[in-house]
Design a protein around this motif. Structure first.
Motif, PDB file in Angstrom:
ATOM      1  N   HIS A  90       0.835  -1.207   0.000  1.00  0.00           N
ATOM      2  CA  HIS A  90       0.000   0.000   0.000  1.00  0.00           C
ATOM      3  C   HIS A  90       0.862   1.245   0.000  1.00  0.00           C
ATOM      4  O   HIS A  90       2.062   1.194   0.277  1.00  0.00           O
ATOM      5  CB  HIS A  90      -0.993  -0.001   1.164  1.00  0.00           C
ATOM      6  CG  HIS A  90      -0.397   0.088   2.541  1.00  0.00           C
ATOM      7  ND1 HIS A  90       0.393  -0.906   3.082  1.00  0.00           N
ATOM      8  CD2 HIS A  90      -0.497   1.048   3.499  1.00  0.00           C
ATOM      9  CE1 HIS A  90       0.743  -0.568   4.315  1.00  0.00           C
ATOM     10  NE2 HIS A  90       0.230   0.623   4.591  1.00  0.00           N
ATOM     11  N   HIS A  92       1.769   3.775   1.757  1.00  0.00           N
ATOM     12  CA  HIS A  92       2.279   4.501   2.920  1.00  0.00           C
ATOM     13  C   HIS A  92       3.800   4.433   2.911  1.00  0.00           C
ATOM     14  O   HIS A  92       4.375   3.383   2.636  1.00  0.00           O
ATOM     15  CB  HIS A  92       1.726   3.913   4.231  1.00  0.00           C
ATOM     16  CG  HIS A  92       0.296   4.290   4.486  1.00  0.00           C
ATOM     17  ND1 HIS A  92      -0.486   3.680   5.431  1.00  0.00           N
ATOM     18  CD2 HIS A  92      -0.485   5.237   3.896  1.00  0.00           C
ATOM     19  CE1 HIS A  92      -1.702   4.235   5.426  1.00  0.00           C
ATOM     20  NE2 HIS A  92      -1.720   5.171   4.500  1.00  0.00           N
ATOM     21  N   HIS A 189      -7.666   1.291   5.456  1.00  0.00           N
ATOM     22  CA  HIS A 189      -6.461   1.891   6.062  1.00  0.00           C
ATOM     23  C   HIS A 189      -5.726   2.720   5.001  1.00  0.00           C
ATOM     24  O   HIS A 189      -5.135   3.754   5.297  1.00  0.00           O
ATOM     25  CB  HIS A 189      -5.575   0.772   6.616  1.00  0.00           C
ATOM     26  CG  HIS A 189      -4.206   1.207   7.027  1.00  0.00           C
ATOM     27  ND1 HIS A 189      -3.942   1.822   8.224  1.00  0.00           N
ATOM     28  CD2 HIS A 189      -3.017   1.126   6.381  1.00  0.00           C
ATOM     29  CE1 HIS A 189      -2.649   2.092   8.295  1.00  0.00           C
ATOM     30  NE2 HIS A 189      -2.055   1.678   7.199  1.00  0.00           N
TER      31      HIS A 189
END
Ligand code: ZN
Ligand code: ZN
Length: 358
Positions: A90, A92, A189
């Motif tokens: 992801h 991040h 998230h």
């Protein structure tokens, strides 16, 4: 003695899947005292790195050091140049930032989900856009302008850590399957979050973690994040619960029972929502809710607390359980004003609101 324990906590751990894949968990110090796991996977002709750390110097050094020690252990040279693929779970920075370091040293094909692709390819633009939205959100949350500036600066600090990089493929375009790896899109998230299944092992990234409920931010900051999407994605992930016997997360220790862990995380959010409803019998801002939920927080945790509270307030507001009690003030200006939320209906049936537990 303590040092030894700490040292061993951050050493490589190895696992083997039912299908004979060899998996090495590499703890990397993404930021001072904040650790993230990167994984090296050897299966068939694949030499895959799952996540890359943050590009913080200690993170890159750790990655090189771990690859050396793994090479020595298995008697096969496995440096960055030997990788075939890099799967980013992801968008991040603690999971993809290291690409800035790794990419020039390897021909490995880099993949990410469609909805997080621009986090890598348009990094600088995205920081600016999200920082603007964050400023508006924080002011409406009731944080003081000085605090908003501090929090925004904190958010922007990672700017220097990364430059945009090209990616080679995206998961939906590959049919959510690459060789023996199956991908599941689990937005919440992060918008483009994926879990990756290999035989009986699940790489759960930051979707399901041991000991902590993964951080949630309101969807108004980035589409396809937010608590509603997250809870739906937890439910989607249950489909794999009977297939997997070991869950390896992006942080923290491994998990053995996926269904049980999902139940625990859902219960934690339900309790938090109940608390928020209780607090909002009187009008309050999101910053006040954050303080009641998490106490006094400092530094980056302050930002995380307001985002987490904001995600829960947003979830209830979206579903019509909260109203804005200072609407007149809100109406009178185009500038962001602190919003006071108040519960409209204290008789909420939470089993219907979060109808996700098995
Ligand atoms: Zn994350
Ligand atoms: Zn993470």
């Amino acid at each position: 003695m303590v040092e030894q324990v700490l040292a061993s906590r951050h050493q490589v751990k190895s696992f083997e899947s039912a299908g004979g894949a060899r998996i090495f968990q590499m703890p990397l110090e993404a930021f001072p005292s904040f650790w993230v796991h990167s994984y090296l996977v050897i299966v068939d002709d694949y030499r895959v790195l799952i996540d890359t750390g943050s590009n913080f110097p200690q993170s890159n050094e750790g990655l090189e050091k771990h690859l050396e020690s793994i090479s020595a252990e298995i008697g096969e040279s496995l440096g960055l140049a030997d990788l075939t693929h890099i799967f980013v779970t992801h968008g991040h920075i603690d999971h993809f930032g290291g690409l800035a370091y790794v990419k020039p040293l390897t021909d490995a094909k880099v993949g990410i989900h469609e909805l997080d692709r621009r986090n890598l390819t348009n990094y600088e633009e995205r920081l600016v856009v999200v920082a603007q939205r964050l400023t508006e959100f924080l002011l409406e949350s009731g944080a003081s302008p000085e605090r908003v500036e501090e929090l925004k600066e904190m958010y922007m600090f990672s700017k220097a850590l990364f430059n945009s990089v090209e990616v080679d493929f995206t998961y939906e375009a590959e049919g959510m399957q690459i060789g023996p790896f199956d991908f599941l899109h689990v937005p919440g998230h992060c918008a483009g979050m994926v879990c990756i299944k290999l035989h009986d092992i699940l790489f759960s990234a930051d979707h399901v973690l041991a000991g902590i409920s993964p951080h949630q931010a309101p969807e108004r900051l980035t589409l396809n994040t937010g608590l509603g999407h997250y809870l739906e994605s937890l439910q989607a992930c249950r489909a794999w619960a009977s297939d997997v016997g070991l869950i390896l997360g992006g942080h923290r220790r491994p998990i053995e029972n996926l269904g049980k862990r999902i139940d625990e995380i859902v219960a934690e959010h339900q309790q938090r929502l109940e608390k928020v409803i209780e607090m909002l019998s009187e009008p309050q801002t999101i910053a006040q809710v954050a303080q009641e939920l998490f106490g006094e927080t400092e530094g980056y945790n302050d930002l995380l607390a307001i985002e987490e509270a904001g995600a829960h307030v947003e979830y209830l507001y979206q579903r019509g359980y909260l109203g804005i009690s200072n609407l007149d003030e809100y109406r009178q200006t185009d500038l962001p004003v602190p919003i006071l939320y108040q519960c409209l209906d204290a008789e909420i049936d939470f089993d219907k609101l979060i109808n996700l537990r098995e």
